[in-house]
Design a protein around this motif. Structure first.
Motif, PDB file in Angstrom:
ATOM      1  N   ASN A  26       0.819  -1.202   0.000  1.00 45.48           N
ATOM      2  CA  ASN A  26       0.000   0.000   0.000  1.00 45.48           C
ATOM      3  C   ASN A  26       0.866   1.271   0.000  1.00 45.48           C
ATOM      4  OD1 ASN A  26      -2.396   1.290  -0.052  1.00 45.48           O
ATOM      5  ND2 ASN A  26      -3.023   0.748   2.023  1.00 45.48           N
ATOM      6  N   PHE A  27       1.899   1.249   0.826  1.00 42.99           N
ATOM      7  CA  PHE A  27       2.829   2.383   0.921  1.00 42.99           C
ATOM      8  C   PHE A  27       3.461   2.686  -0.437  1.00 42.99           C
ATOM      9  CE2 PHE A  27       7.325   3.628   1.377  1.00 42.99           C
ATOM     10  CZ  PHE A  27       7.174   4.866   1.977  1.00 42.99           C
ATOM     11  N   PHE A  28       3.926   1.627  -1.105  1.00 41.69           N
ATOM     12  CA  PHE A  28       4.585   1.840  -2.397  1.00 41.69           C
ATOM     13  C   PHE A  28       3.597   2.211  -3.491  1.00 41.69           C
ATOM     14  CE2 PHE A  28       8.104  -0.361  -0.311  1.00 41.69           C
ATOM     15  CZ  PHE A  28       9.125   0.511  -0.646  1.00 41.69           C
ATOM     16  N   GLU A  29       2.382   1.681  -3.386  1.00 41.43           N
ATOM     17  CA  GLU A  29       1.395   2.034  -4.398  1.00 41.43           C
ATOM     18  C   GLU A  29       1.063   3.528  -4.302  1.00 41.43           C
ATOM     19  OE1 GLU A  29      -2.521   0.058  -4.443  1.00 41.43           O
ATOM     20  OE2 GLU A  29      -2.197  -0.123  -6.593  1.00 41.43           O
ATOM     21  N   ALA A  31       2.987   5.826  -2.973  1.00 41.83           N
ATOM     22  CA  ALA A  31       4.195   6.620  -3.183  1.00 41.83           C
ATOM     23  C   ALA A  31       4.356   7.007  -4.647  1.00 41.83           C
ATOM     24  CB  ALA A  31       5.416   5.862  -2.701  1.00 41.83           C
ATOM     25  N   ASN A  32       4.027   6.089  -5.538  1.00 39.94           N
ATOM     26  CA  ASN A  32       4.113   6.386  -6.970  1.00 39.94           C
ATOM     27  C   ASN A  32       5.507   6.895  -7.369  1.00 39.94           C
ATOM     28  OD1 ASN A  32       3.289   6.810  -9.634  1.00 39.94           O
ATOM     29  ND2 ASN A  32       2.589   8.893  -9.195  1.00 39.94           N
ATOM     30  N   GLY A  33       6.537   6.306  -6.777  1.00 39.36           N
ATOM     31  CA  GLY A  33       7.910   6.683  -7.095  1.00 39.36           C
ATOM     32  C   GLY A  33       8.867   5.916  -6.198  1.00 39.36           C
ATOM     33  N   ARG A  38      14.316   3.297   4.671  1.00 40.37           N
ATOM     34  CA  ARG A  38      14.144   4.238   5.778  1.00 40.37           C
ATOM     35  C   ARG A  38      12.776   4.940   5.695  1.00 40.37           C
ATOM     36  NH1 ARG A  38      15.697   4.384  10.729  1.00 40.37           N
ATOM     37  NH2 ARG A  38      13.651   5.251  11.103  1.00 40.37           N
ATOM     38  N   ASP A  39      12.386   5.352   4.486  1.00 41.41           N
ATOM     39  CA  ASP A  39      11.072   5.984   4.291  1.00 41.41           C
ATOM     40  C   ASP A  39       9.969   5.033   4.726  1.00 41.41           C
ATOM     41  OD1 ASP A  39      12.268   8.197   3.101  1.00 41.41           O
ATOM     42  OD2 ASP A  39      12.094   7.360   1.079  1.00 41.41           O
ATOM     43  N   LEU A  40      10.130   3.758   4.350  1.00 37.60           N
ATOM     44  CA  LEU A  40       9.119   2.752   4.682  1.00 37.60           C
ATOM     45  C   LEU A  40       9.053   2.536   6.187  1.00 37.60           C
ATOM     46  CD1 LEU A  40       7.085   0.495   3.935  1.00 37.60           C
ATOM     47  CD2 LEU A  40       9.047  -1.028   3.626  1.00 37.60           C
ATOM     48  N   ILE A  41      10.219   2.474   6.824  1.00 39.37           N
ATOM     49  CA  ILE A  41      10.260   2.263   8.275  1.00 39.37           C
ATOM     50  C   ILE A  41       9.583   3.436   8.995  1.00 39.37           C
ATOM     51  CG2 ILE A  41      11.831   2.188  10.272  1.00 39.37           C
ATOM     52  CD1 ILE A  41      13.668   0.402   8.359  1.00 39.37           C
ATOM     53  N   ASP A  42       9.858   4.672   8.543  1.00 38.50           N
ATOM     54  CA  ASP A  42       9.215   5.855   9.138  1.00 38.50           C
ATOM     55  C   ASP A  42       7.696   5.729   9.061  1.00 38.50           C
ATOM     56  OD1 ASP A  42      11.609   6.974   9.722  1.00 38.50           O
ATOM     57  OD2 ASP A  42      11.613   8.391   8.040  1.00 38.50           O
TER      58      ASP A  42
END
Ligand SMILES: [Zn+2]
Ligand SMILES: [Zn+2]
Ligand SMILES: [Zn+2]
Length: 137
Positions: A26-29, A31-33, A38-42
């Motif tokens: 979901n996070f990456f969908e 994000a669209n980039g 680290r971004d994911l962990i945050d």
């Protein structure tokens, strides 16, 4: 690749669809980039009490192996994004926000001419800069 396809792909390969795996996809969908671990962990730390870095890294590796996520190195750091599954193309990547734009042009036809006696097995071509939004900011 979208969330639904990614879930089915996990199941087809015998992996469980856990809530955390769903959240990562979901996070990456959204994000669209490109994004870093680290971004994911945050992001995950806002939703879970105890985020295991190990589990996150293992899932990123798994998703990359399964072609759910694409990986590239930007500024010396691994970045991930949802895989593109349509026709062959390359990416412009924004150095600021990580957004990508598809480029439906492959320079390999020109490059191959200079590699006459070589067997080409793979290639990578990326263009970096600032997207219109970041450029005018
Ligand atoms: Zn793409
Ligand atoms: Zn940008
Ligand atoms: Zn190409």
């Amino acid at each position: 690749m979208n969330q639904e396809k990614a879930m089915n792909h996990l199941k087809d390969n015998g992996y469980q669809v856990t809530k955390q795996r769903k959240d990562i996809i979901n996070f990456f969908e959204k994000a669209n980039g490109y994004r870093t671990a680290r971004d994911l962990i945050d992001f995950m730390e806002k939703h879970y009490e105890n985020v295991s870095f190990d589990t996150i890294y293992r899932n990123l590796h798994l998703f990359n192996e399964l072609n759910i996520l694409e990986k590239t190195i930007l500024q010396g750091e691994k970045h991930f994004r949802m895989s593109c599954t349509d026709e062959h193309h390359h990416h412009f990547i924004c150095n600021d926000c990580g957004k990508t734009k598809e480029i439906y042009f492959c320079p390999m036809n020109y490059v191959a001419a200079s590699l006459d006696k070589y067997a080409i097995e793979d290639h990578k071509f990326e263009v970096y800069g600032l997207c219109p939004t970041c450029k005018s900011a």
